[in-house]
Design a protein around this motif. Structure first.
Motif, PDB file in Angstrom:
ATOM      1  N   SER A  15       0.812  -1.222   0.000  1.00 47.22           N
ATOM      2  CA  SER A  15       0.000   0.000   0.000  1.00 47.22           C
ATOM      3  C   SER A  15       0.842   1.268   0.000  1.00 47.22           C
ATOM      4  CB  SER A  15      -0.939   0.019   1.209  1.00 47.22           C
ATOM      5  OG  SER A  15      -0.192  -0.029   2.421  1.00 47.22           O
ATOM      6  N   SER A  16       2.158   1.138   0.268  1.00 47.18           N
ATOM      7  CA  SER A  16       3.038   2.309   0.333  1.00 47.18           C
ATOM      8  C   SER A  16       3.965   2.429  -0.871  1.00 47.18           C
ATOM      9  CB  SER A  16       3.889   2.267   1.609  1.00 47.18           C
ATOM     10  OG  SER A  16       3.104   2.436   2.772  1.00 47.18           O
ATOM     11  N   THR A  17       3.720   1.675  -1.924  1.00 47.77           N
ATOM     12  CA  THR A  17       4.621   1.718  -3.089  1.00 47.77           C
ATOM     13  C   THR A  17       4.655   3.090  -3.749  1.00 47.77           C
ATOM     14  OG1 THR A  17       2.827   0.822  -4.439  1.00 47.77           O
ATOM     15  CG2 THR A  17       4.450  -0.746  -3.585  1.00 47.77           C
ATOM     16  N   PHE A  18       3.617   3.892  -3.555  1.00 48.42           N
ATOM     17  CA  PHE A  18       3.613   5.246  -4.133  1.00 48.42           C
ATOM     18  C   PHE A  18       4.770   6.082  -3.614  1.00 48.42           C
ATOM     19  CE2 PHE A  18       1.169   5.564  -0.211  1.00 48.42           C
ATOM     20  CZ  PHE A  18       1.620   6.742   0.355  1.00 48.42           C
ATOM     21  N   PRO A  47      -4.862   8.806  -5.862  1.00 44.45           N
ATOM     22  CA  PRO A  47      -5.127   7.396  -6.189  1.00 44.45           C
ATOM     23  C   PRO A  47      -5.611   6.522  -5.046  1.00 44.45           C
ATOM     24  CG  PRO A  47      -3.102   8.139  -7.224  1.00 44.45           C
ATOM     25  CD  PRO A  47      -3.540   9.243  -6.311  1.00 44.45           C
ATOM     26  N   SER A  48      -5.131   6.757  -3.828  1.00 46.83           N
ATOM     27  CA  SER A  48      -5.504   5.869  -2.725  1.00 46.83           C
ATOM     28  C   SER A  48      -5.647   6.655  -1.435  1.00 46.83           C
ATOM     29  CB  SER A  48      -4.453   4.772  -2.534  1.00 46.83           C
ATOM     30  OG  SER A  48      -3.272   5.307  -1.944  1.00 46.83           O
ATOM     31  N   PRO A  49      -6.449   6.148  -0.489  1.00 43.95           N
ATOM     32  CA  PRO A  49      -6.577   6.824   0.813  1.00 43.95           C
ATOM     33  C   PRO A  49      -5.246   6.908   1.559  1.00 43.95           C
ATOM     34  CG  PRO A  49      -8.355   5.234   0.505  1.00 43.95           C
ATOM     35  CD  PRO A  49      -7.380   5.010  -0.615  1.00 43.95           C
ATOM     36  N   VAL A  50      -4.380   5.894   1.407  1.00 39.34           N
ATOM     37  CA  VAL A  50      -3.090   5.920   2.094  1.00 39.34           C
ATOM     38  C   VAL A  50      -2.221   7.051   1.550  1.00 39.34           C
ATOM     39  CG1 VAL A  50      -0.981   4.611   2.590  1.00 39.34           C
ATOM     40  CG2 VAL A  50      -3.190   3.451   2.567  1.00 39.34           C
ATOM     41  N   GLU A  51      -2.219   7.209   0.237  1.00 38.88           N
ATOM     42  CA  GLU A  51      -1.449   8.293  -0.366  1.00 38.88           C
ATOM     43  C   GLU A  51      -2.004   9.652   0.066  1.00 38.88           C
ATOM     44  OE1 GLU A  51      -0.384  10.072  -4.795  1.00 38.88           O
ATOM     45  OE2 GLU A  51      -0.671   7.904  -4.539  1.00 38.88           O
ATOM     46  N   ASP A 109      -3.565  10.331   2.790  1.00 32.34           N
ATOM     47  CA  ASP A 109      -3.237  10.537   4.197  1.00 32.34           C
ATOM     48  C   ASP A 109      -1.797  11.009   4.348  1.00 32.34           C
ATOM     49  OD1 ASP A 109      -3.626  10.390   7.027  1.00 32.34           O
ATOM     50  OD2 ASP A 109      -2.620   8.446   7.044  1.00 32.34           O
ATOM     51  N   TYR A 110      -0.874  10.365   3.623  1.00 33.90           N
ATOM     52  CA  TYR A 110       0.534  10.752   3.709  1.00 33.90           C
ATOM     53  C   TYR A 110       0.704  12.197   3.255  1.00 33.90           C
ATOM     54  CZ  TYR A 110       5.613  10.122   3.657  1.00 33.90           C
ATOM     55  OH  TYR A 110       6.962  10.219   3.928  1.00 33.90           O
TER      56      TYR A 110
END
Length: 505
Positions: free
Chosen positions: A100-103, A161-165, A167-168
């Motif tokens: 999930s952190s590959t971005f 693209p993603s909620p994790v991105e 959030d970061y």
């Protein structure tokens, strides 16, 4: 003006306010600093290669191990980096990136983070921008700081693209900008001007000496944070903000701002501290330390009574372990004298020695006198690392928030001297932040640890870290206890019985 969704409760709102005032910039520093270091290009994606050790990671970055750890630990605590180990702080530590952190390895994301970081030091000129409404000068260039704030808080955002991105990016890019918006609102007097109630923009601009259009931007940022709402032509606090920032609580809230700004330049050069051990705020420099610690003691003096109440909880804990009648208590690095005073109030026969530098003790003495404890007080001017504590001198030795201010290499010799100075059934009481055994939380403790590194000071410890320091000096029995707003580690030679419950974490 659009207003963000309100916090679910008054308590949660106050916690969020305090986070923005104290820790949001620490968090942003770690998240942006990782890109300045090129950290994510050296951490393998989970499943693509073996996790990398802390030592290998530091070598790849051309950095020292402790500095590398101070940056990566918050990333682990936030879940952006995966951590595997068998023994905390050992050579078995291994790091990898979750899928999930590959971005974090993508060039387009890294470019956005480095652009945001270029505004870190510039953002400290926000008060100037609010007063003039014009771009600010920075290193020979004109920088549109207000335009940057509009882009980050008031303009429509591109889909992420993603909620994790998302959030970061929010934590990294906008976290420190929120802190600076609060600091600026305090500096220009906007928060105080909003306390009486809603006021028109022109009136607020006049009261704060601000450019109206620039002030409108700042009010918009505060609105996105849930602090301000527009009512017709007037701007005022939201309901939660009005209850949290009234005339009595606002000064205490704003008292955190100077300490936050003390670290601003240092965090703007975090990569230098990690790779070159070049510290823009060096608290091992005696004059710098004198200035910072004297101000900290002065700030706590302003809220001394409330902190004494918290300290008395620790004294109550100690009385469940051993009596305090006729006890000799040593308060090492006393600061404002809060902890020693709390023990002095716990029993009328307790005598307390307050140890700190001379200029700090000058602020301690009035505090102790107000509580009528000076008749049972001794003031000892000295350096806690170099004084001779003697043998079997004290029943209780207090270390209130001292450990993180000391060089890690000095701790074992200090604990050896303190253990020697304890009487039979004596207790060493260490208060402050305590990390989990894996050193992956709590987050506020990890951010505090990052502050300690970037100012060339000590570290925040876990219970296994304490074990490695206490057992060799004969303090073989120890436990951690939860106290209001902090933790306490209590240690003895094994001649004091602790409750049977499992240690608090």
């Amino acid at each position: 003006m659009a207003e963000s969704s309100p916090a679910p409760s008054q308590t949660a709102f106050v916690q969020q306010l305090n986070f923005w005032a104290r820790d949001a910039s620490n968090e942003s520093a770690a998240l942006l600093g990782a890109f300045a270091l090129g950290m994510f290009n050296t951490i393998p994606v989970e499943g693509s290669a073996s996790p990398v050790s802390l030592e290998t990671l530091a070598n790849r970055l051309g950095a020292n191990i402790r500095g590398t750890r101070s940056v990566i630990e918050p990333l682990v605590g936030l879940g952006f980096v995966r951590f595997e180990n068998e023994v905390a702080g050992s050579s078995t530590d291994r790091y990898s990136l979750p899928v999930s952190s590959t971005f974090l390895r993508e060039a387009r994301f890294a470019s956005r983070m480095l652009e945001a970081r270029s505004w870190w030091l510039v953002s400290a000129k926000l008060p100037e921008a609010i007063r003039t409404g014009a771009p600010v000068e920075w290193q020979g260039e004109s920088r549109d700081l207000l335009g940057w704030y509009r882009r980050q808080f008031l303009a429509p955002r591109e889909p992420v693209p993603s909620p994790v991105e998302a959030d970061y990016e929010d934590r990294a890019v906008r976290g420190f900008l929120r802190t600076q918006a609060l600091v600026t609102s305090g500096e220009v007097g906007l928060l105080a001007a909003l306390v009486p109630g809603p006021r028109p923009l022109a009136e607020l601009a006049k009261a704060t000496g601000s450019h109206p259009e620039a002030l409108h931007v700042l009010l918009g940022v505060l609105g996105s944070m849930g602090l301000v709402r527009q009512e017709g032509e007037a701007f005022g606090f939201t309901e939660l903000a009005s209850r949290s920032l009234d005339a009595s609580s606002l000064p205490y809230f704003q008292s955190a701002f100077p300490a936050t700004m003390d670290y601003w330049e240092a965090f703007g050069h975090l990569d230098e501290a990690v790779t070159q051990q070049k510290f823009r705020l060096d608290l091992r420099d005696s004059e710098t330390a004198r200035r910072i610690y004297q101000r900290n003691a002065s700030r706590i003096t302003g809220i001394f009574v409330s902190h004494v109440k918290l300290g008395r909880k620790a004294a109550e804990l100690v009385t469940t372990l051993r009596p305090l009648k006729d006890a000799r208590v040593l308060d090492v690095g006393t600061g404002s004298g809060v902890w020693g005073a709390a023990f002095g109030l716990a029993d009328p026969s307790v005598h307390v020695t307050y140890l700190d530098s001379e200029h700090v003790l000058e602020q301690v003495k009035p505090n102790i006198a107000k509580l009528k404890l000076d008749g049972r007080a001794r003031y000892w001017a000295g350096n806690c690392l170099s004084v001779d504590y003697g043998e079997s001198q004290y029943d209780v030795i207090l270390l209130p928030q001292v450990i993180p201010a000391l060089p890690p290499e000095s701790l074992l010799p200090l604990f050896q001297k303190l253990a020697r100075a304890l009487r039979p059934r004596g207790l060493l009481v260490v208060s402050g932040y305590l990390l989990t055994d894996r050193r992956d939380g709590p987050l506020d403790a990890l951010y505090f640890s990052l502050r300690r590194y970037v100012s060339n000071e000590g570290d925040v410890l876990s219970l296994p870290d304490f074990q490695r320091l206490l057992v060799p000096v004969g303090l073989t029995s120890f436990r951690s206890f939860e106290m209001p707003i902090q933790q306490v580690v209590v240690a003895s030679r094994g001649d004091v019985s602790f409750p049977d419950a499992a240690p608090a974490r």
